[in-house]
Design a protein around this motif. Structure first.
Motif, PDB file in Angstrom:
ATOM      1  N   LEU A  10       0.860  -1.185   0.000  1.00  0.00           N
ATOM      2  CA  LEU A  10       0.000   0.000   0.000  1.00  0.00           C
ATOM      3  C   LEU A  10       0.893   1.230   0.000  1.00  0.00           C
ATOM      4  CD1 LEU A  10      -2.748  -1.052   2.569  1.00  0.00           C
ATOM      5  CD2 LEU A  10      -2.873  -1.072   0.085  1.00  0.00           C
ATOM      6  N   TYR A  11       0.687   2.078  -0.988  1.00  0.00           N
ATOM      7  CA  TYR A  11       1.480   3.298  -1.119  1.00  0.00           C
ATOM      8  C   TYR A  11       0.661   4.468  -0.599  1.00  0.00           C
ATOM      9  CZ  TYR A  11       4.394   0.486  -4.215  1.00  0.00           C
ATOM     10  OH  TYR A  11       5.210  -0.475  -4.725  1.00  0.00           O
ATOM     11  N   THR A  12       1.330   5.343   0.112  1.00  0.00           N
ATOM     12  CA  THR A  12       0.641   6.551   0.571  1.00  0.00           C
ATOM     13  C   THR A  12       0.486   7.506  -0.600  1.00  0.00           C
ATOM     14  OG1 THR A  12       2.677   7.693   1.167  1.00  0.00           O
ATOM     15  CG2 THR A  12       1.645   6.325   2.882  1.00  0.00           C
ATOM     16  N   GLU A  13      -0.354   8.500  -0.408  1.00  0.00           N
ATOM     17  CA  GLU A  13      -0.590   9.464  -1.482  1.00  0.00           C
ATOM     18  C   GLU A  13       0.687  10.226  -1.837  1.00  0.00           C
ATOM     19  OE1 GLU A  13      -3.641  13.089  -2.543  1.00  0.00           O
ATOM     20  OE2 GLU A  13      -4.183  11.650  -0.998  1.00  0.00           O
ATOM     21  N   LYS A  42       0.698  -0.998 -14.989  1.00  0.00           N
ATOM     22  CA  LYS A  42      -0.747  -0.703 -14.919  1.00  0.00           C
ATOM     23  C   LYS A  42      -1.072   0.110 -13.667  1.00  0.00           C
ATOM     24  CE  LYS A  42      -2.363  -4.590 -17.618  1.00  0.00           C
ATOM     25  NZ  LYS A  42      -3.202  -5.784 -17.652  1.00  0.00           N
ATOM     26  N   LEU A  43      -0.288  -0.117 -12.613  1.00  0.00           N
ATOM     27  CA  LEU A  43      -0.497   0.639 -11.387  1.00  0.00           C
ATOM     28  C   LEU A  43      -0.173   2.118 -11.606  1.00  0.00           C
ATOM     29  CD1 LEU A  43      -1.182   0.597  -8.362  1.00  0.00           C
ATOM     30  CD2 LEU A  43       1.216   0.079  -7.908  1.00  0.00           C
ATOM     31  N   LEU A  44       0.918   2.365 -12.312  1.00  0.00           N
ATOM     32  CA  LEU A  44       1.281   3.754 -12.626  1.00  0.00           C
ATOM     33  C   LEU A  44       0.218   4.389 -13.519  1.00  0.00           C
ATOM     34  CD1 LEU A  44       3.350   6.020 -12.304  1.00  0.00           C
ATOM     35  CD2 LEU A  44       4.519   5.111 -14.303  1.00  0.00           C
ATOM     36  N   THR A  45      -0.289   3.644 -14.480  1.00  0.00           N
ATOM     37  CA  THR A  45      -1.354   4.150 -15.345  1.00  0.00           C
ATOM     38  C   THR A  45      -2.597   4.473 -14.521  1.00  0.00           C
ATOM     39  OG1 THR A  45      -0.528   2.769 -17.147  1.00  0.00           O
ATOM     40  CG2 THR A  45      -2.766   3.617 -17.379  1.00  0.00           C
TER      41      THR A  45
END
Length: 127
Positions: A10-13, A42-45
């Motif tokens: 999980l990445y923070t904002e 796809k996550l970056l997109t």
């Protein structure tokens, strides 16, 4: 048995935004950047869409289409400017001719009044 489930990070904002900024400022492709950082492209997109940011490739194609539209409108404006300048020169010549014609008429009236002592100009008191 070992658990073969993928672990999701999980990445923070702020982390997401820093990854996006770093990707947009780098010259790497999306795939190579994501591979280097260790997450799926796809996550970056998804992040780009979520934060309503345009991908570099989209920006380049949009800029080239914008540049083409600007170039065509600039060409149209230059063409219109040259036509307007030509019309301006034509009207300026017509104005100069009319000014000369007016001066000639005034001189003829002055000559007629002084030579024949006839009042040619309209009397301002007349009705």
């Amino acid at each position: 048995m070992s658990d073969s489930k993928k672990k999701y990070t999980l990445y923070t904002e702020t982390e997401r935004m820093s990854y996006i900024r770093e990707y947009l400022s780098s010259s790497e492709s999306k795939y190579s950047y994501c591979k280097r950082m260790g997450f799926c492209s796809k996550l970056l997109t998804y992040w780009l869409k979520k934060y309503q940011m345009e991908d570099r490739n989209m920006c380049k194609s949009k800029q080239s289409s914008d540049r083409n539209a600007i170039d065509s409108s600039l060409a149209e404006l230059q063409k219109e400017l040259s036509l307007l300048r030509a019309e301006n020169r034509k009207l300026q010549r017509a104005l100069d001719d009319e000014s000369l014609r007016h001066e000639a008429c005034e001189e003829l009236i002055n000559l007629a009044e002084s030579t024949y002592h006839i009042k040619v100009r309209k009397n301002s008191d007349a009705k």
